[in-house]
Scaffold this active site. Structure first.
Site, PDB file in Angstrom:
ATOM      1  N   ARG A  25     -14.162 -34.969  -9.632  1.00 43.86           N
ATOM      2  CA  ARG A  25     -13.561 -33.699 -10.017  1.00 43.86           C
ATOM      3  C   ARG A  25     -13.479 -33.513 -11.520  1.00 43.86           C
ATOM      4  O   ARG A  25     -13.620 -32.403 -12.042  1.00 43.86           O
ATOM      5  CB  ARG A  25     -12.159 -33.626  -9.393  1.00 43.86           C
ATOM      6  CG  ARG A  25     -11.261 -32.505  -9.883  1.00 43.86           C
ATOM      7  CD  ARG A  25      -9.856 -32.650  -9.313  1.00 43.86           C
ATOM      8  NE  ARG A  25      -9.273 -33.946  -9.611  1.00 43.86           N
ATOM      9  CZ  ARG A  25      -8.701 -34.259 -10.763  1.00 43.86           C
ATOM     10  NH1 ARG A  25      -8.639 -33.363 -11.744  1.00 43.86           N
ATOM     11  NH2 ARG A  25      -8.196 -35.461 -10.958  1.00 43.86           N
ATOM     12  N   GLU A  62       9.443 -42.914 -14.349  1.00 43.56           N
ATOM     13  CA  GLU A  62       8.734 -42.058 -13.405  1.00 43.56           C
ATOM     14  C   GLU A  62       9.280 -42.233 -11.996  1.00 43.56           C
ATOM     15  O   GLU A  62       9.503 -41.250 -11.276  1.00 43.56           O
ATOM     16  CB  GLU A  62       7.238 -42.365 -13.429  1.00 43.56           C
ATOM     17  CG  GLU A  62       6.449 -41.442 -12.491  1.00 43.56           C
ATOM     18  CD  GLU A  62       5.046 -41.921 -12.192  1.00 43.56           C
ATOM     19  OE1 GLU A  62       4.119 -41.091 -12.209  1.00 43.56           O
ATOM     20  OE2 GLU A  62       4.872 -43.129 -11.931  1.00 43.56           O
ATOM     21  N   TRP A  84       2.676 -37.516 -17.335  1.00 43.64           N
ATOM     22  CA  TRP A  84       2.311 -36.319 -16.573  1.00 43.64           C
ATOM     23  C   TRP A  84       1.989 -35.122 -17.464  1.00 43.64           C
ATOM     24  O   TRP A  84       1.763 -34.013 -16.980  1.00 43.64           O
ATOM     25  CB  TRP A  84       3.446 -35.945 -15.607  1.00 43.64           C
ATOM     26  CG  TRP A  84       3.476 -36.766 -14.355  1.00 43.64           C
ATOM     27  CD1 TRP A  84       4.065 -37.980 -14.161  1.00 43.64           C
ATOM     28  CD2 TRP A  84       2.866 -36.420 -13.104  1.00 43.64           C
ATOM     29  NE1 TRP A  84       3.879 -38.410 -12.876  1.00 43.64           N
ATOM     30  CE2 TRP A  84       3.152 -37.473 -12.201  1.00 43.64           C
ATOM     31  CE3 TRP A  84       2.125 -35.321 -12.659  1.00 43.64           C
ATOM     32  CZ2 TRP A  84       2.704 -37.460 -10.886  1.00 43.64           C
ATOM     33  CZ3 TRP A  84       1.689 -35.310 -11.340  1.00 43.64           C
ATOM     34  CH2 TRP A  84       1.979 -36.374 -10.468  1.00 43.64           C
ATOM     35  N   ARG A 181       8.837 -46.522  12.555  1.00 46.31           N
ATOM     36  CA  ARG A 181       8.763 -45.171  11.999  1.00 46.31           C
ATOM     37  C   ARG A 181       9.425 -45.070  10.631  1.00 46.31           C
ATOM     38  O   ARG A 181       9.874 -43.997  10.226  1.00 46.31           O
ATOM     39  CB  ARG A 181       9.423 -44.179  12.962  1.00 46.31           C
ATOM     40  CG  ARG A 181       8.806 -44.213  14.364  1.00 46.31           C
ATOM     41  CD  ARG A 181       9.533 -43.307  15.321  1.00 46.31           C
ATOM     42  NE  ARG A 181       8.980 -43.399  16.682  1.00 46.31           N
ATOM     43  CZ  ARG A 181       9.428 -42.700  17.733  1.00 46.31           C
ATOM     44  NH1 ARG A 181      10.462 -41.865  17.576  1.00 46.31           N
ATOM     45  NH2 ARG A 181       8.876 -42.845  18.917  1.00 46.31           N
ATOM     46  N   CYS A 200      -1.717 -38.718  -4.888  1.00 45.85           N
ATOM     47  CA  CYS A 200      -2.681 -39.812  -4.751  1.00 45.85           C
ATOM     48  C   CYS A 200      -2.090 -40.895  -3.856  1.00 45.85           C
ATOM     49  O   CYS A 200      -2.756 -41.407  -2.971  1.00 45.85           O
ATOM     50  CB  CYS A 200      -3.036 -40.389  -6.113  1.00 45.85           C
ATOM     51  SG  CYS A 200      -3.939 -39.237  -7.166  1.00 45.85           S
ATOM     52  N   ARG A 220      -4.723 -42.458  -1.294  1.00 39.28           N
ATOM     53  CA  ARG A 220      -6.010 -41.828  -0.985  1.00 39.28           C
ATOM     54  C   ARG A 220      -7.010 -41.985  -2.125  1.00 39.28           C
ATOM     55  O   ARG A 220      -8.225 -42.023  -1.915  1.00 39.28           O
ATOM     56  CB  ARG A 220      -5.823 -40.337  -0.687  1.00 39.28           C
ATOM     57  CG  ARG A 220      -5.390 -39.526  -1.892  1.00 39.28           C
ATOM     58  CD  ARG A 220      -5.482 -38.027  -1.706  1.00 39.28           C
ATOM     59  NE  ARG A 220      -5.020 -37.351  -2.914  1.00 39.28           N
ATOM     60  CZ  ARG A 220      -5.782 -37.034  -3.955  1.00 39.28           C
ATOM     61  NH1 ARG A 220      -7.073 -37.334  -3.944  1.00 39.28           N
ATOM     62  NH2 ARG A 220      -5.282 -36.418  -4.997  1.00 39.28           N
ATOM     63  N   SER A 221      -6.500 -42.052  -3.362  1.00 46.56           N
ATOM     64  CA  SER A 221      -7.353 -42.068  -4.551  1.00 46.56           C
ATOM     65  C   SER A 221      -6.664 -42.888  -5.620  1.00 46.56           C
ATOM     66  O   SER A 221      -5.469 -42.696  -5.877  1.00 46.56           O
ATOM     67  CB  SER A 221      -7.578 -40.633  -5.039  1.00 46.56           C
ATOM     68  OG  SER A 221      -8.263 -40.606  -6.275  1.00 46.56           O
ATOM     69  N   ASN A 231       1.038 -47.935 -10.052  1.00 45.81           N
ATOM     70  CA  ASN A 231       1.412 -47.767  -8.646  1.00 45.81           C
ATOM     71  C   ASN A 231       1.936 -49.063  -8.046  1.00 45.81           C
ATOM     72  O   ASN A 231       2.925 -49.063  -7.295  1.00 45.81           O
ATOM     73  CB  ASN A 231       0.216 -47.268  -7.833  1.00 45.81           C
ATOM     74  CG  ASN A 231      -0.393 -45.986  -8.360  1.00 45.81           C
ATOM     75  OD1 ASN A 231      -1.611 -45.858  -8.434  1.00 45.81           O
ATOM     76  ND2 ASN A 231       0.439 -45.037  -8.759  1.00 45.81           N
ATOM     77  N   HIS A 261     -11.541 -46.306  -7.579  1.00 46.54           N
ATOM     78  CA  HIS A 261     -12.631 -46.035  -8.507  1.00 46.54           C
ATOM     79  C   HIS A 261     -12.320 -46.474  -9.937  1.00 46.54           C
ATOM     80  O   HIS A 261     -11.175 -46.490 -10.365  1.00 46.54           O
ATOM     81  CB  HIS A 261     -12.998 -44.542  -8.499  1.00 46.54           C
ATOM     82  CG  HIS A 261     -11.812 -43.640  -8.637  1.00 46.54           C
ATOM     83  ND1 HIS A 261     -11.118 -43.157  -7.545  1.00 46.54           N
ATOM     84  CD2 HIS A 261     -11.199 -43.132  -9.733  1.00 46.54           C
ATOM     85  CE1 HIS A 261     -10.127 -42.385  -7.962  1.00 46.54           C
ATOM     86  NE2 HIS A 261     -10.153 -42.360  -9.286  1.00 46.54           N
ATOM     87  N   ILE A 262     -13.388 -46.812 -10.619  1.00 47.08           N
ATOM     88  CA  ILE A 262     -13.358 -47.117 -12.049  1.00 47.08           C
ATOM     89  C   ILE A 262     -14.093 -45.992 -12.765  1.00 47.08           C
ATOM     90  O   ILE A 262     -15.249 -45.688 -12.437  1.00 47.08           O
ATOM     91  CB  ILE A 262     -14.060 -48.455 -12.341  1.00 47.08           C
ATOM     92  CG1 ILE A 262     -13.286 -49.609 -11.702  1.00 47.08           C
ATOM     93  CG2 ILE A 262     -14.212 -48.669 -13.841  1.00 47.08           C
ATOM     94  CD1 ILE A 262     -14.035 -50.933 -11.768  1.00 47.08           C
ATOM     95  N   TYR A 263     -13.442 -45.351 -13.714  1.00 43.94           N
ATOM     96  CA  TYR A 263     -14.100 -44.300 -14.483  1.00 43.94           C
ATOM     97  C   TYR A 263     -15.138 -44.902 -15.426  1.00 43.94           C
ATOM     98  O   TYR A 263     -14.963 -46.007 -15.958  1.00 43.94           O
ATOM     99  CB  TYR A 263     -13.076 -43.479 -15.266  1.00 43.94           C
ATOM    100  CG  TYR A 263     -12.356 -42.476 -14.402  1.00 43.94           C
ATOM    101  CD1 TYR A 263     -12.983 -41.297 -14.002  1.00 43.94           C
ATOM    102  CD2 TYR A 263     -11.065 -42.706 -13.952  1.00 43.94           C
ATOM    103  CE1 TYR A 263     -12.337 -40.372 -13.199  1.00 43.94           C
ATOM    104  CE2 TYR A 263     -10.401 -41.794 -13.142  1.00 43.94           C
ATOM    105  CZ  TYR A 263     -11.055 -40.621 -12.768  1.00 43.94           C
ATOM    106  OH  TYR A 263     -10.418 -39.716 -11.958  1.00 43.94           O
TER     107      TYR A 263
END
Length: 318
Positions: A25, A62, A84, A181, A200, A220-221, A231, A261-263
């Site tokens: 993206r 955060e 952010w 649950r 994410c 997810r990402s 995280n 992923h690695i940028y």
């Protein structure tokens, strides 16, 4: 040697060796893998990376921001937390009210154009100053939409009213610890279009066994170099806080990743990090006079014996 840090370093190696190149993206480009899991035994120590400095105060401020249900960057800026800023700034410069220099694709342009980078920083600093000084401006342009804090603490119900997922899951841990649950979700399809950045880290689940609390996150990402270290530390801290309130010890933090992923502009930084030897993990200290997760403030959280290698800076993809 800490298995916690080795789990993260092995993720870096695996993606470098086996990942596939993908567009993304942001237009930066990545090396990516799909489906990966790491386990961090919290009894080993607090899983804050030592092969580079990870700023604990930013992680903690955060998380407390999430826990309070806040979705505006003003509170973060008051704690000198800038993580952010780019997403709020993007909304500002793309609005009809913005009349400054063209900031299109500021994330990528600021990396390659020195003159633009200076202009961008000037506009960002003006933006931050105005957020802090002008409550009306902050309400309009410091707001990120219905991101994590909103979903955790004020999930809107179709029939009206809302659900405090975090409060409810803590109550369930206390009263029904064997439940399957014990889940909090941040992914609300109805609200995704209105979020500055869709969640994410989308869902987390708690598990109680032998008097210890464990947590598993589905993400997810994940930006492996910049985001995932935050995280890991954030959800480890959350697990410690909830375990403390519920009178439990801490078990494992399990981190399950979708697109990890690695940028492409983080490769040199990762080579530096992988050349370093991990050090002993720090110990988390909580103010035990505070009983509720919702009562903790920054002064109630600290680390002991954190002695990492130096910071490794890298650009954020927006």
């Amino acid at each position: 040697m800490s298995t916690s840090e080795q789990a993260y370093l092995q993720l870096l190696r695996d993606v470098l060796q086996n990942g596939v190149r993908k567009d993304d993206r942001t237009g930066t480009g990545t090396i990516s893998t799909f489906g990966y899991q790491m386990r961090f035994p919290l009894s080993e120590g607090f899983p804050l990376l030592t092969t580079k400095r990870v700023p604990f105060k930013l992680v903690a401020s955060e998380l407390l921001w999430f826990i309070k249900g806040d979705t505006n960057i003003r509170n973060l800026l008051q704690h000198n937390n800038n993580i952010w800023n780019e997403w709020a700034f993007k909304r500002w410069v793309e609005s009809e009210d913005y009349s400054g220099p063209d900031m299109t694709n500021f994330g990528l342009r600021s990396q390659t154009d020195t003159a633009f980078a200076k202009q961008y920083m000037e506009q960002m600093n003006l933006f931050k100053e105005r957020i802090l000084a002008d409550s009306d401006f902050a309400a309009a342009y410091g707001e990120l939409g219905d991101v994590y804090g909103k979903q955790w603490r004020d999930w809107k119900k179709a029939q009206g009213g809302s659900i405090d997922q975090l409060k409810d899951v803590i109550s369930s841990i206390k009263n029904n610890p064997d439940s399957r649950r014990l889940i909090v979700t941040a992914w609300n399809p109805e609200d995704v279009p209105s979020m500055a950045l869709p969640p994410c880290h989308t869902m987390f689940q708690f598990y109680v066994s032998e008097g210890k609390l464990s947590c598993q996150l589905y993400q997810r990402s994940g930006d492996i170099f910049l985001g995932i270290p935050f995280n890991i530390a954030s959800y480890a801290l959350l697990t410690h806080l909830i375990a403390h309130e519920c009178g439990l010890g801490v078990g494992d933090f399990v981190h399950t990743l979708g697109d990890a992923h690695i940028y492409s502009n983080h490769m040199e930084q990762i080579e530096i990090q992988l050349s370093r030897d991990p050090k002993p993990l720090p110990k988390l200290l909580l103010n035990t006079d505070k009983q509720s997760v919702f009562d903790f403030e920054m002064e109630d959280l600290s680390l002991e014996a954190y002695d990492p290698h130096p910071t490794i800076k890298a650009p954020v993809a927006v």
